[in-house]
Design a protein around this motif. Structure first.
Motif, mmCIF file in Angstrom:
data_model
loop_
_atom_site.group_PDB
_atom_site.id
_atom_site.type_symbol
_atom_site.label_atom_id
_atom_site.label_comp_id
_atom_site.label_asym_id
_atom_site.label_seq_id
_atom_site.Cartn_x
_atom_site.Cartn_y
_atom_site.Cartn_z
ATOM 1 N N GLY A 74 18.761 29.407 33.876
ATOM 2 C CA GLY A 74 20.275 29.667 33.707
ATOM 3 C C GLY A 74 20.818 30.362 35.221
ATOM 4 N N ARG A 75 19.744 30.278 36.121
ATOM 5 C CA ARG A 75 20.439 30.867 37.300
ATOM 6 C C ARG A 75 21.570 30.306 37.976
ATOM 7 N N THR A 76 21.631 28.879 37.974
ATOM 8 C CA THR A 76 22.837 28.241 38.666
ATOM 9 C C THR A 76 24.056 28.399 37.888
ATOM 10 N N THR A 77 23.899 28.313 36.196
ATOM 11 C CA THR A 77 24.964 28.490 35.423
ATOM 12 C C THR A 77 25.454 29.972 35.460
ATOM 13 N N ILE A 78 24.760 31.024 35.664
ATOM 14 C CA ILE A 78 25.280 32.283 35.665
ATOM 15 C C ILE A 78 26.040 32.508 37.183
ATOM 16 N N PHE A 79 25.446 31.938 38.255
ATOM 17 C CA PHE A 79 26.110 31.978 39.390
ATOM 18 C C PHE A 79 27.422 31.455 39.426
ATOM 19 N N TRP A 80 27.558 30.272 38.971
ATOM 20 C CA TRP A 80 29.155 29.624 38.860
ATOM 21 C C TRP A 80 29.730 30.301 37.839
ATOM 22 N N ILE A 81 29.601 30.784 36.879
ATOM 23 C CA ILE A 81 30.266 31.746 36.094
ATOM 24 C C ILE A 81 30.860 32.802 36.999
ATOM 25 N N LEU A 82 29.861 33.571 37.618
ATOM 26 C CA LEU A 82 30.413 34.701 38.435
ATOM 27 C C LEU A 82 31.264 34.124 39.437
ATOM 28 N N LEU A 83 31.155 33.003 39.884
ATOM 29 C CA LEU A 83 32.277 32.587 40.972
ATOM 30 C C LEU A 83 33.355 32.229 40.391
ATOM 31 N N SER A 84 33.452 31.869 39.160
ATOM 32 C CA SER A 84 34.780 31.249 38.596
ATOM 33 C C SER A 84 35.427 32.579 38.471
ATOM 34 N N THR A 85 34.989 33.782 38.333
ATOM 35 C CA THR A 85 35.630 35.038 37.911
ATOM 36 C C THR A 85 36.366 35.449 39.280
ATOM 37 N N MET A 86 36.237 34.689 40.183
ATOM 38 C CA MET A 86 36.978 35.114 41.454
ATOM 39 C C MET A 86 38.321 34.474 41.634
ATOM 40 N N MET A 87 38.446 33.437 40.748
ATOM 41 C CA MET A 87 39.842 32.508 40.792
ATOM 42 C C MET A 87 40.771 33.297 39.698
ATOM 43 N N ILE A 88 40.332 34.221 38.907
ATOM 44 C CA ILE A 88 41.061 35.057 38.208
ATOM 45 C C ILE A 88 41.948 36.050 39.056
ATOM 46 N N PRO A 89 43.403 35.901 39.090
ATOM 47 C CA PRO A 89 44.026 36.758 39.902
ATOM 48 C C PRO A 89 43.695 38.439 39.399
ATOM 49 N N ALA A 90 43.931 39.506 40.361
ATOM 50 C CA ALA A 90 43.618 40.746 39.958
ATOM 51 C C ALA A 90 44.900 41.094 39.265
ATOM 52 N N GLN A 91 45.946 40.902 39.286
ATOM 53 C CA GLN A 91 47.038 41.140 38.195
ATOM 54 C C GLN A 91 46.832 40.863 36.857
ATOM 55 N N VAL A 92 46.124 39.861 36.429
ATOM 56 C CA VAL A 92 45.648 39.358 35.302
ATOM 57 C C VAL A 92 44.678 40.546 34.621
ATOM 58 N N THR A 93 43.899 41.104 35.125
ATOM 59 C CA THR A 93 42.974 42.072 34.619
ATOM 60 C C THR A 93 43.473 43.417 34.903
ATOM 61 N N LEU A 94 44.599 43.462 35.589
ATOM 62 C CA LEU A 94 44.993 45.138 35.864
ATOM 63 C C LEU A 94 45.330 45.769 34.689
ATOM 64 N N ILE A 95 46.206 45.174 33.913
ATOM 65 C CA ILE A 95 46.542 46.044 32.760
ATOM 66 C C ILE A 95 45.384 46.137 31.631
ATOM 67 N N PRO A 96 44.596 45.106 31.622
ATOM 68 C CA PRO A 96 43.586 45.724 30.452
ATOM 69 C C PRO A 96 42.641 46.756 31.022
ATOM 70 N N LEU A 97 42.227 46.835 32.287
ATOM 71 C CA LEU A 97 41.346 47.532 32.990
ATOM 72 C C LEU A 97 42.080 48.935 32.986
ATOM 73 N N TYR A 98 43.325 48.887 33.216
ATOM 74 C CA TYR A 98 44.169 50.357 32.983
ATOM 75 C C TYR A 98 43.791 51.021 31.868
ATOM 76 N N VAL A 99 44.213 50.020 30.793
ATOM 77 C CA VAL A 99 44.043 50.627 29.363
ATOM 78 C C VAL A 99 42.591 51.173 29.010
ATOM 79 N N LEU A 100 41.698 50.466 29.348
ATOM 80 C CA LEU A 100 40.426 50.618 29.221
ATOM 81 C C LEU A 100 39.960 52.121 29.657
ATOM 82 N N MET A 101 40.241 52.351 31.275
ATOM 83 C CA MET A 101 39.958 53.566 31.774
ATOM 84 C C MET A 101 40.662 54.762 31.433
ATOM 85 N N ILE A 102 42.034 54.541 31.251
ATOM 86 C CA ILE A 102 42.894 55.564 30.697
ATOM 87 C C ILE A 102 42.908 55.987 29.204
#
Length: 247
Positions: A74-102
């Motif tokens: 699964g090395r190649t699959t895991i690596f491409w899954i990680l790379l695909s997360t770079m296509m997610i805009p930071a604004q999309v994860t900002l609110i969930p991350l804030y709720v999680l931390m605070i």
């Protein structure tokens, strides 16, 4: 900015700036350090940037070595899954991350809230994977024949060979986190927990605008980056080509 930081507020705010002031003054710096917690802000920025630099160098180098030199299912699959997360805009994860931390972990106004989301970066993992792919695999095979453990190979062979790439990674990570503004602004409300970038923004609206003191603070905040760039300029230039492949 630098020249304005040595002028009085009236001169620094003028629509016709003096490129060479007639009177040089340290009063803006005195007002900046006197009216703010500048020393604390600088310490916060230095601490956060240093910790994130160390964690990113450590985890990115480990992951980069694993993806570049180890063979596992699964090395190649895991690596491409990680790379695909770079296509997610930071604004999309900002609110969930804030709720999680605070709200969930109740980590507001702590170093943990500022540091935890950035302890490892997919971009840095990709950078180290590309760099370590260029290192000779024959050395790794020779070390395995000599009964060296995988972590021993990584620490004694890979890390010394990867010093240029690690230096570039450390510099870019430190600069990025020193200049980070939005996330520390979200998770800190206490004046003592602000970084220098957030502190400058809060000082801007604290009272009547003191342009001289603001420029003094901006100069203080930018000074470490000036020193870092000019002292390690060759590594910045190497960063342009690290991970590049021949075409």
């Amino acid at each position: 900015m630098i020249i304005g930081s040595f002028q009085d507020s009236k001169a620094s705010a003028s629509f016709q700036p003096q490129w060479w002031p007639t009177v040089w003054s340290l009063a803006p710096y005195e007002r900046f350090f006197g009216k703010t917690m500048a020393v604390r802000w600088l310490f916060n920025s230095l601490f956060v940037s240093s910790v994130l630099t160390v964690t990113n160098v450590f985890f990115a180098s480990l992951a980069g070595y694993a993806f570049a030199k180890l063979r596992f299912p699964g090395r190649t699959t895991i690596f491409w899954i990680l790379l695909s997360t770079m296509m997610i805009p930071a604004q999309v994860t900002l609110i969930p991350l804030y709720v999680l931390m605070i709200n969930v972990f109740d980590l507001g106004n702590t170093y943990t809230a500022i540091i935890l989301p950035g302890i490892a970066s997919v971009g840095n993992i990709f950078l180290m994977k590309q760099y370590m792919s260029s290192l000779p695999t024959s050395l790794i095979h020779a070390a395995r024949i000599d009964a060296c453990s995988e972590f021993g190979i990584f620490w004694k062979i890979i890390m010394p060979l990867a010093k240029p790439g690690l230096a570039v990674l450390a510099i870019f990570t430190f600069v990025a986190n020193w200049n980070e503004f939005f996330w520390p602004l979200l998770v800190t409300s206490s004046n003592s927990m602000r970084t220098i970038q957030v502190g400058l923004a809060s000082f801007r609206f604290a009272e009547a605008t003191d342009f001289g003191a603001i420029m003094a603070g901006a100069t203080i905040g930018a000074l470490p980056m000036f020193i870092l760039f000019f002292s390690l300029q060759k590594y910045f230039l190497q960063g342009i080509t690290v991970g590049a492949v021949k075409g």
